[in-house]
Design a protein around this motif. Structure first.
Motif, PDB file in Angstrom:
ATOM      1  N   GLN B 239       0.827  -1.214   0.000  1.00 61.94           N
ATOM      2  CA  GLN B 239       0.000   0.000   0.000  1.00 61.94           C
ATOM      3  C   GLN B 239       0.862   1.265   0.000  1.00 61.94           C
ATOM      4  N   LEU B 240       1.875   1.296   0.857  1.00 62.58           N
ATOM      5  CA  LEU B 240       2.653   2.531   0.959  1.00 62.58           C
ATOM      6  C   LEU B 240       3.573   2.734  -0.248  1.00 62.58           C
ATOM      7  N   ARG B 242       2.572   1.990  -3.277  1.00 62.00           N
ATOM      8  CA  ARG B 242       1.639   2.577  -4.249  1.00 62.00           C
ATOM      9  C   ARG B 242       1.409   4.054  -3.929  1.00 62.00           C
ATOM     10  N   LEU B 243       1.277   4.345  -2.641  1.00 64.97           N
ATOM     11  CA  LEU B 243       1.074   5.741  -2.240  1.00 64.97           C
ATOM     12  C   LEU B 243       2.281   6.588  -2.640  1.00 64.97           C
ATOM     13  N   PHE B 259       8.473   5.617   4.528  1.00 59.98           N
ATOM     14  CA  PHE B 259       7.554   6.601   3.959  1.00 59.98           C
ATOM     15  C   PHE B 259       7.645   7.919   4.729  1.00 59.98           C
TER      16      PHE B 259
END
Ligand SMILES: Nc1ncnc2c1ncn2[C@@H]1O[C@H](COP(=O)(O)OP(=O)(O)OP(=O)(O)O)[C@@H](O)[C@H]1O
Ligand SMILES: Nc1ncnc2c1ncn2[C@@H]1O[C@H](COP(=O)(O)OP(=O)(O)OP(=O)(O)O)[C@@H](O)[C@H]1O
Ligand SMILES: [Mg+2]
Ligand SMILES: [Mg+2]
Lengths: 279, 268
Positions: B239-240, B242-243, B259
């Motif tokens: 997820q991170l 992709r973020l 991140f």
């Protein structure tokens, strides 16, 4: 009146001391996509069993309160009558294969055969359902010579093909690959658009947030919180009570402490997180 | 203890070729995650490590043992394998008997067995369930019992096949802890998983399989950033990651710490 109506439902398995479900009150409209979350042992599967008629018709024990689907009380119905309208995909897909059939196609057709659906109609329904879950290529394979995720897709397909009014899914993507998981959520979402009602137990918060209308958070057999995914899945109370949240939510929560997340509300999807961090 | 896989091919009796030429080396003490599409061959591959399957051609060696020359029982002293479906693994009437079975079978001393069993129970927090019949437990706890019974065998190599499926947040952290403890003990841990965030947070090396072959193999950072290639085997980046991409961060980030570090730097 709501399509599903649970009134003061309390249920205790035989020989146990504490109820697995406690005073559940829940109304669900036709076409809703409900997602149920909660820790191990919270009562998610038991709630599925109650909706699918297995509680109390298969699992005995003590029950009080009402379970109604489409205006009919589960207590006034037999399990055979109940399963015509309600389909359940069990948590453990490995136990769902009937053992009676040689091919995946026959396995999926099994339920339709039992209710006497004509041959031609059966064929097109099975093919349609297999397309939805991406297993058309497995039609002639033995249901026993499949990978974990393939078995889970077969189990799910054999429920979908019955086109129940209420679809109850107990962690239907637990063995599935990431993109396949998202596709299954999409398929389920589309089914609810055409009027099917879905109750789905899941841990995959990112996709719940994308696709479900409402989240029910269970804790120790009771409804701890319920509401819109974007509200429930970002709530501090939920996080403090050991529920899992998406990485977007946890990273923004941490960033907020350091003054790096400026919005009041925490994100739960990629889009919301990106919007917030761009500021 | 090193695992060496040389030009491995495997065809099931049905005629389906599930492994189509894989060569890999996994070194002693590595923490490796295996990811990839349903049916990619992940389970088939690791079942070769403990000898449940024998190569159609090519070879698999565990230390100096060629798996075709040793029985599954013998290989069990080097490799512990936690099944994808715990019901294929569990057979005892109570949790304690189940967990004791492996180490007893390996002929360890009574003291060592007691110590290993106790540690496995503590790590998996099953201490209060020792007298329960595994089949009275929910599938998620049965999976924990299966895991405990393998780590109690104290093998240099441990394989987990989808350990986190259905586990809640607390149990997932427990499993992450077990992996960290095994790492401290210098053990090799190989984990098949579809939980890419879990993969990013707990493994140094990631192997992506696709259709019976190795698609990607490398450091978690290198592999998990390759969105287009991973998509070929139905895997999304974490997820991170992709973020980070959407935010046009210059480097690939795979976990929360990275991140936040990058965000802090770009604020300055
Ligand atoms: N057949 C059974 N007999 C007795 N108790 C049971 C039975 N099945 C479940 N329970 C108990 O009921 C409670 C709720 O269990 P349930 O399986 O519904 O939880 P869950 O939220 O689905 O958990 P999981 O995430 O582990 O699947 C637990 O305390 C469990 O031990
Ligand atoms: N017992 C078997 N007999 C014949 N073919 C099999 C058998 N088990 C698996 N297969 C096939 O071999 C291929 C690889 O299966 P495998 O179980 O290794 O996949 P996997 O990567 O572990 O997938 P999943 O993520 O779904 O668990 C698949 O096409 C599968 O259908
Ligand atoms: Mg459950
Ligand atoms: Mg597998």
């Amino acid at each position: 009146m709501a399509f599903i109506n649970l009134q003061n439902l309390t249920y205790k398995y035989p020989l146990t001391k504490t109820p697995a479900l406690q005073n559940i009150n829940l109304q669900i409209d036709k076409g809703e996509f409900i997602s149920v979350i909660g820790a191990n042992g919270a009562g998610k599967s038991t709630l599925c069993y109650a909706l699918a008629g297995f509680v109390p018709h298969f699992f005995k024990g003590e029950i009080s309160g009402e379970i109604e689907v489409d205006g009919i009380a589960s207590s006034k119905s037999t399990l055979d009558e109940w399963v015509v309208n309600v389909g359940l995909a069990f948590q453990n897909p490995f136990n769902q294969i009937s053992g009676a059939k040689y091919t995946v196609f026959e396995e999926i057709a099994f339920g339709l055969e039992n209710i006497g659906v004509p041959r031609e109609q059966m064929k097109s329904r099975v093919e349609e359902a297999m397309k939805l879950t991406g297993i058309s290529n497995l039609a002639d394979r033995s249901p026993y010579s499949l990978s974990g995720g393939q078995q889970q897709r077969v189990a799910l397909t054999s429920i979908l093909v019955m086109q129940p009014k209420l679809l109850v899914l107990d962690e239907p993507t637990s063995q599935m690959d990431p993109i396949g998981t998202r596709e299954v959520f999409e398929v389920i979402h589309n089914l609810t658009q055409s009027g099917m009602t879905v109750v789905m137990v899941e841990h995959k918060v990112e996709w719940i947030a994308h696709f479900a209308n409402r989240v029910i958070a269970l804790k120790d057999g009771s409804i701890f919180m319920e509401g819109k995914p974007s509200d429930v899945l970002t709530s501090d109370l939920l996080i403090e009570n050991g529920f899992g949240v998406s990485r977007y939510t946890s990273v923004a929560r941490e960033a907020k402490k350091q003054g790096l997340w400026k919005k009041e509300k925490l994100p739960v999807t990629l889009f919301e997180a990106a919007e917030g961090f761009k500021e | 203890m090193k695992i060496e896989i040389n030009s491995l091919h495997f065809t099931y009796p049905t005629g389906l070729e599930a492994i189509k030429g894989i060569s890999l080396t996994i070194n002693s003490g590595e923490q490796v995650a295996i990811v990839g599409q349903n049916g990619a061959g992940k389970t088939t591959l690791v079942r070769h490590f403990n000898g449940l399957l024998k190569p159609t051609s090519g070879s698999v060696t565990i230390g100096d043992w060629d798996t075709t020359k040793y029985s599954v029982a013998k290989l069990a002293s080097r490799i512990g394998y936690v099944f994808q479906n715990p019901d294929e693994q569990l057979f005892s009437r109570d949790v304690l008997t189940e967990i004791e079975f492996g180490p007893k079978n390996l002929g360890y001393s009574k003291e060592k067995i007691d110590e290993l069993v106790k540690q496995a129970l503590v790590w998996t927090e099953l201490t209060d369930k020792t007298e329960t019949n595994p089949y009275d437990l929910s599938p998620t706890w049965r999976k924990m019992v299966a895991l405990a019974s393998i780590i109690a065998m104290d093998t240099p190599i441990v394989i987990f096949d989808e350990p986190t499926t259905g586990q809640d947040f607390v149990n997932v952290s427990r499993i992450a802890n077990v992996i960290a403890e095994l790492k401290k003990q210098g053990k090799t841990v190989i984990t098949i998983t579809h939980d890419i965030d879990f993969c990013a947070e707990n493994f140094e090396r990631v192997i992506a399989l696709s259709n019976g072959k190795v698609l990607l193999d490398g450091k978690a950072h290198e592999v998990l950033g390759q969105e287009e290639i991973l998509a070929q085997t139905y895997v999304d980046p974490p997820q991170l990651t992709r973020l980070g991409k959407v935010l046009n961060l210059k480097e690939t980030v795979i976990n929360q710490e990275e991140f936040l570090n990058v965000i802090v730097r770009s604020e300055r």
